[in-house]
Design a protein around this motif. Sequence first.
Motif, PDB file in Angstrom:
ATOM      1  N   ASP A  88       1.664  -1.943  13.188  1.00 50.15           N
ATOM      2  CA  ASP A  88       0.909  -2.859  12.333  1.00 50.15           C
ATOM      3  C   ASP A  88      -0.593  -2.723  12.594  1.00 50.15           C
ATOM      4  OD1 ASP A  88       3.151  -3.812  11.053  1.00 50.15           O
ATOM      5  OD2 ASP A  88       3.288  -5.656  12.238  1.00 50.15           O
ATOM      6  N   GLU A  89      -0.966  -2.569  13.855  1.00 47.75           N
ATOM      7  CA  GLU A  89      -2.378  -2.410  14.202  1.00 47.75           C
ATOM      8  C   GLU A  89      -2.951  -1.134  13.578  1.00 47.75           C
ATOM      9  OE1 GLU A  89      -5.055  -1.547  18.152  1.00 47.75           O
ATOM     10  OE2 GLU A  89      -3.448  -3.042  18.340  1.00 47.75           O
ATOM     11  N   GLU A  90      -2.194  -0.043  13.624  1.00 54.77           N
ATOM     12  CA  GLU A  90      -2.647   1.211  13.018  1.00 54.77           C
ATOM     13  C   GLU A  90      -2.766   1.082  11.496  1.00 54.77           C
ATOM     14  OE1 GLU A  90      -0.972   4.674  16.012  1.00 54.77           O
ATOM     15  OE2 GLU A  90       0.478   3.588  14.750  1.00 54.77           O
ATOM     16  N   LYS A  91      -1.850   0.354  10.884  1.00 53.13           N
ATOM     17  CA  LYS A  91      -1.924   0.138   9.438  1.00 53.13           C
ATOM     18  C   LYS A  91      -3.179  -0.651   9.075  1.00 53.13           C
ATOM     19  CE  LYS A  91       3.072   0.172   8.931  1.00 53.13           C
ATOM     20  NZ  LYS A  91       4.273  -0.660   8.744  1.00 53.13           N
ATOM     21  N   ILE A  92      -3.499  -1.645   9.867  1.00 54.14           N
ATOM     22  CA  ILE A  92      -4.713  -2.446   9.621  1.00 54.14           C
ATOM     23  C   ILE A  92      -5.948  -1.575   9.799  1.00 54.14           C
ATOM     24  CG2 ILE A  92      -6.123  -4.349  10.513  1.00 54.14           C
ATOM     25  CD1 ILE A  92      -3.385  -5.763  11.165  1.00 54.14           C
ATOM     26  N   GLN A  93      -5.978  -0.776  10.868  1.00 56.79           N
ATOM     27  CA  GLN A  93      -7.115   0.123  11.103  1.00 56.79           C
ATOM     28  C   GLN A  93      -7.253   1.134   9.970  1.00 56.79           C
ATOM     29  OE1 GLN A  93      -6.087   1.777  14.930  1.00 56.79           O
ATOM     30  NE2 GLN A  93      -7.216   0.206  16.064  1.00 56.79           N
ATOM     31  N   ALA A  94      -6.147   1.736   9.557  1.00 56.26           N
ATOM     32  CA  ALA A  94      -6.188   2.726   8.478  1.00 56.26           C
ATOM     33  C   ALA A  94      -6.668   2.076   7.184  1.00 56.26           C
ATOM     34  CB  ALA A  94      -4.809   3.366   8.288  1.00 56.26           C
ATOM     35  N   THR A  95      -6.183   0.884   6.892  1.00 57.57           N
ATOM     36  CA  THR A  95      -6.613   0.164   5.694  1.00 57.57           C
ATOM     37  C   THR A  95      -8.113  -0.077   5.720  1.00 57.57           C
ATOM     38  OG1 THR A  95      -4.453  -0.902   5.484  1.00 57.57           O
ATOM     39  CG2 THR A  95      -6.301  -1.949   4.343  1.00 57.57           C
ATOM     40  N   ASP A  96      -8.609  -0.541   6.853  1.00 56.35           N
ATOM     41  CA  ASP A  96     -10.047  -0.819   6.975  1.00 56.35           C
ATOM     42  C   ASP A  96     -10.877   0.459   6.834  1.00 56.35           C
ATOM     43  OD1 ASP A  96      -9.470  -3.503   7.366  1.00 56.35           O
ATOM     44  OD2 ASP A  96      -9.725  -3.433   9.548  1.00 56.35           O
ATOM     45  N   ILE A  97     -10.444   1.510   7.473  1.00 58.07           N
ATOM     46  CA  ILE A  97     -11.179   2.780   7.423  1.00 58.07           C
ATOM     47  C   ILE A  97     -11.184   3.344   6.004  1.00 58.07           C
ATOM     48  CG2 ILE A  97     -11.086   5.207   8.144  1.00 58.07           C
ATOM     49  CD1 ILE A  97     -10.103   4.123  10.912  1.00 58.07           C
ATOM     50  N   LEU A  98     -10.027   3.349   5.344  1.00 59.67           N
ATOM     51  CA  LEU A  98      -9.948   3.904   3.991  1.00 59.67           C
ATOM     52  C   LEU A  98     -10.720   3.040   2.993  1.00 59.67           C
ATOM     53  CD1 LEU A  98      -6.268   5.150   4.031  1.00 59.67           C
ATOM     54  CD2 LEU A  98      -8.361   6.530   4.138  1.00 59.67           C
ATOM     55  N   ASP A 152       7.724  -0.089   3.456  1.00 64.20           N
ATOM     56  CA  ASP A 152       7.671  -0.442   4.882  1.00 64.20           C
ATOM     57  C   ASP A 152       8.343   0.639   5.729  1.00 64.20           C
ATOM     58  OD1 ASP A 152       6.317  -2.829   4.430  1.00 64.20           O
ATOM     59  OD2 ASP A 152       8.137  -4.058   4.479  1.00 64.20           O
ATOM     60  N   GLU A 153       9.502   1.121   5.290  1.00 63.94           N
ATOM     61  CA  GLU A 153      10.207   2.173   6.025  1.00 63.94           C
ATOM     62  C   GLU A 153       9.426   3.486   6.001  1.00 63.94           C
ATOM     63  OE1 GLU A 153      14.148   2.429   4.370  1.00 63.94           O
ATOM     64  OE2 GLU A 153      14.606   0.356   4.929  1.00 63.94           O
ATOM     65  N   THR A 154       8.831   3.790   4.854  1.00 67.01           N
ATOM     66  CA  THR A 154       8.069   5.034   4.715  1.00 67.01           C
ATOM     67  C   THR A 154       6.888   5.060   5.682  1.00 67.01           C
ATOM     68  OG1 THR A 154       8.697   5.194   2.377  1.00 67.01           O
ATOM     69  CG2 THR A 154       6.780   6.468   3.074  1.00 67.01           C
ATOM     70  N   LEU A 155       6.240   3.925   5.851  1.00 66.92           N
ATOM     71  CA  LEU A 155       5.047   3.852   6.700  1.00 66.92           C
ATOM     72  C   LEU A 155       5.351   3.353   8.113  1.00 66.92           C
ATOM     73  CD1 LEU A 155       2.505   2.454   4.081  1.00 66.92           C
ATOM     74  CD2 LEU A 155       3.028   4.831   4.644  1.00 66.92           C
ATOM     75  N   SER A 156       6.628   3.285   8.469  1.00 65.87           N
ATOM     76  CA  SER A 156       7.026   2.707   9.763  1.00 65.87           C
ATOM     77  C   SER A 156       6.587   3.538  10.961  1.00 65.87           C
ATOM     78  CB  SER A 156       8.541   2.499   9.806  1.00 65.87           C
ATOM     79  OG  SER A 156       9.218   3.747   9.769  1.00 65.87           O
ATOM     80  N   VAL A 157       6.131   4.758  10.738  1.00 65.90           N
ATOM     81  CA  VAL A 157       5.640   5.579  11.841  1.00 65.90           C
ATOM     82  C   VAL A 157       4.363   4.982  12.445  1.00 65.90           C
ATOM     83  CG1 VAL A 157       4.267   7.143  10.394  1.00 65.90           C
ATOM     84  CG2 VAL A 157       5.208   7.968  12.560  1.00 65.90           C
ATOM     85  N   LEU A 158       3.682   4.141  11.667  1.00 69.79           N
ATOM     86  CA  LEU A 158       2.462   3.482  12.135  1.00 69.79           C
ATOM     87  C   LEU A 158       2.778   2.060  12.593  1.00 69.79           C
ATOM     88  CD1 LEU A 158      -0.028   4.462   9.273  1.00 69.79           C
ATOM     89  CD2 LEU A 158       0.285   5.604  11.472  1.00 69.79           C
TER      90      LEU A 158
END
Length: 148
Positions: free
Chosen positions: A127-137, A119-125
């Motif tokens: 929650d919305e960006e994480k969902i978008q990135a997950t969907d795109i990947l 969570d800390e490692t990916l905290s630059v994104l």
Amino acid sequence: MSCTGKNDHSLKLYVVLSKAYRAIHDYVSKHIQSYGLNPTEFAVLELLYHKGHQPLQQIGGKILLASGSITYVVDKLEKKELIERKACPNDRRVTHAVLTEKGTQLMEDMFPKHKEFIDETLSVLSDEEKIQATDILRKLGLHVKELD
């Protein structure tokens, strides 16, 4: 000679994605190694922790590891007394990997800290960006599987 066009975007995405994966993987691997494990050992322990005992023959497919490597990893985890092999009572051809009490205790201690670390490692994104990135990947991965 310069290449231009939409393929530039594809190539750039590939390079950036590769570099981001390597940076994240290396960073997370160091955290996992602080527990005396390598990433593959942790992946096996995490699978057993969340999914329960697993047939050795199926572990490789679930953590994306060659079947020949599973025996080596399981042997190492057995020596550390984190897992044990148990014969399937219904089918003697099948052997399961099972977390030991020591393995369960390690994962109960380690996994919440690992999740927080991710969570800390990916905290630059956001929650919305994480969902978008997950969907795109996911979309990209499914497309590539169809090409194979």
